[in-house]
Design an enzyme around this catalytic site. Structure first.
Site, PDB file in Angstrom:
ATOM      1  N   LEU A   1     101.782  75.099 143.900  1.00 37.04           N
ATOM      2  CA  LEU A   1     102.980  75.859 144.348  1.00 37.04           C
ATOM      3  C   LEU A   1     103.776  75.764 143.149  1.00 37.04           C
ATOM      4  O   LEU A   1     104.054  74.582 142.516  1.00 37.04           O
ATOM      5  CB  LEU A   1     103.809  75.286 145.386  1.00 37.04           C
ATOM      6  CG  LEU A   1     102.875  75.397 146.880  1.00 37.04           C
ATOM      7  CD1 LEU A   1     103.533  74.804 147.835  1.00 37.04           C
ATOM      8  CD2 LEU A   1     102.557  76.875 146.991  1.00 37.04           C
ATOM      9  N   ASP A   2     104.536  76.940 142.799  1.00 39.54           N
ATOM     10  CA  ASP A   2     105.821  76.529 141.522  1.00 39.54           C
ATOM     11  C   ASP A   2     106.603  75.510 142.173  1.00 39.54           C
ATOM     12  O   ASP A   2     107.066  75.167 142.919  1.00 39.54           O
ATOM     13  CB  ASP A   2     106.347  78.028 141.490  1.00 39.54           C
ATOM     14  CG  ASP A   2     105.324  78.992 140.974  1.00 39.54           C
ATOM     15  OD1 ASP A   2     104.065  78.713 140.407  1.00 39.54           O
ATOM     16  OD2 ASP A   2     105.685  80.156 141.325  1.00 39.54           O
ATOM     17  N   GLU A   3     107.484  75.112 140.814  1.00 38.49           N
ATOM     18  CA  GLU A   3     108.393  74.151 141.063  1.00 38.49           C
ATOM     19  C   GLU A   3     109.650  74.369 142.036  1.00 38.49           C
ATOM     20  O   GLU A   3     110.074  73.433 142.726  1.00 38.49           O
ATOM     21  CB  GLU A   3     108.950  73.640 139.747  1.00 38.49           C
ATOM     22  CG  GLU A   3     109.645  74.836 138.949  1.00 38.49           C
ATOM     23  CD  GLU A   3     109.959  74.512 137.586  1.00 38.49           C
ATOM     24  OE1 GLU A   3     111.141  74.897 137.146  1.00 38.49           O
ATOM     25  OE2 GLU A   3     108.995  73.744 136.856  1.00 38.49           O
TER      26      GLU A   3
ATOM     27  N   THR B   1     108.917  76.594 144.672  1.00 41.12           N
ATOM     28  CA  THR B   1     108.380  76.960 145.789  1.00 41.12           C
ATOM     29  C   THR B   1     108.259  75.923 146.976  1.00 41.12           C
ATOM     30  O   THR B   1     107.881  74.656 146.465  1.00 41.12           O
ATOM     31  CB  THR B   1     106.879  77.534 145.442  1.00 41.12           C
ATOM     32  OG1 THR B   1     107.090  78.725 144.713  1.00 41.12           O
ATOM     33  CG2 THR B   1     106.576  78.044 146.836  1.00 41.12           C
TER      34      THR B   1
END
Length: 228
Positions: A102-104, A106
């Site tokens: 997951l993106d930072e 998200t």
């Protein structure tokens, strides 16, 4: 299995360190302090108390983390702390890794395991494991955007259209998007392709697993095993 082998397999350190935990009286079972590092214990259903904290035996670890914003899904993060710092040392010691990323910025459901076969199974495109994302958009969401996401949009690095397995508008500026792939920044790029922009992104489900309402950001819990 001998007690030191059990502790070692669970990530409590080298065998010497594990024997030291026993010698120091820091390992208990069913209310009794264990003082023999070579005692044999059945591992099925085993729950030890190590340094005052319960630790159920898992031959292979699978845990669910409610990922907060501001953490990277990497063992070697560049700009923010690693999600691994939210886990206890034994889990980090035994080498759990995120299943996908997951993106930072998200948030939401992140699975981590030390089972390489499970990582491959759940990240392989051919298995089509559905994941549901709750998307907050900058601009109002209309029916045309939903229809385009369901029909398929083209991303800049692949001529093949990428489709949402399911998509619905939630309120004026929200989307609930189900994907079965895991391309880089896929949700953000798909939403951008329909002339909108992601402002918040939260993963609420991974396959059959749903993020529990009582699991706060930064908290984790064991998953008994991958369903099915």
């Amino acid at each position: 299995m001998k007690l030191t082998q059990i502790l070692f397999s669970q990530g409590f350190g080298t065998r010497r360190v594990c024997a030291g935990l026993v010698d120091a009286g820091l390992v208990r079972h069913q209310g009794q302090t264990l003082d023999d590092p070579n005692i044999d214990l059945p591992t099925e259903g085993l729950v030890l108390e190590v340094e005052g904290k319960p630790w159920p035996f898992h031959a292979q670890a699978l845990v669910m983390l409610h990922k907060p914003a501001g953490y990277e899904c990497s063992q070697k993060p560049k700009h923010h702390p690693s999600v691994l710092t939210l886990l206890p040392p034994p889990l980090r010691q035994r080498g759990v890794q995120p299943i996908g990323r997951l993106d930072e910025d998200t948030t939401g459901l992140l699975l981590l395991t030390d089972d390489g076969k499970l990582i491959h199974k759940l990240t392989s495109p051919k298995h089509h494991v559905p994941k549901v994302y709750e998307v907050g958009c900058k601009h109002p969401v209309d029916a045309t955007q939903v229809e385009r996401l369901l029909a398929g949009v083209v991303l800049d690095d692949d001529p093949a259209p990428v489709r949402a397995a399911a998509c619905e508008a939630v309120g004026e500026r929200g989307l609930r998007l189900t994907l079965t792939e895991g391309k880089y920044h896929q949700v953000k790029r798909m939403v951008a392709a329909v002339s909108n922009r992601v402002e918040t992104l939260h993963r609420s489900t991974f396959g059959p697993l749903v993020l529990p309402a009582d699991l706060a950001p930064g908290q984790w819990r064991w998953v008994p095993g991958w369903p099915g």
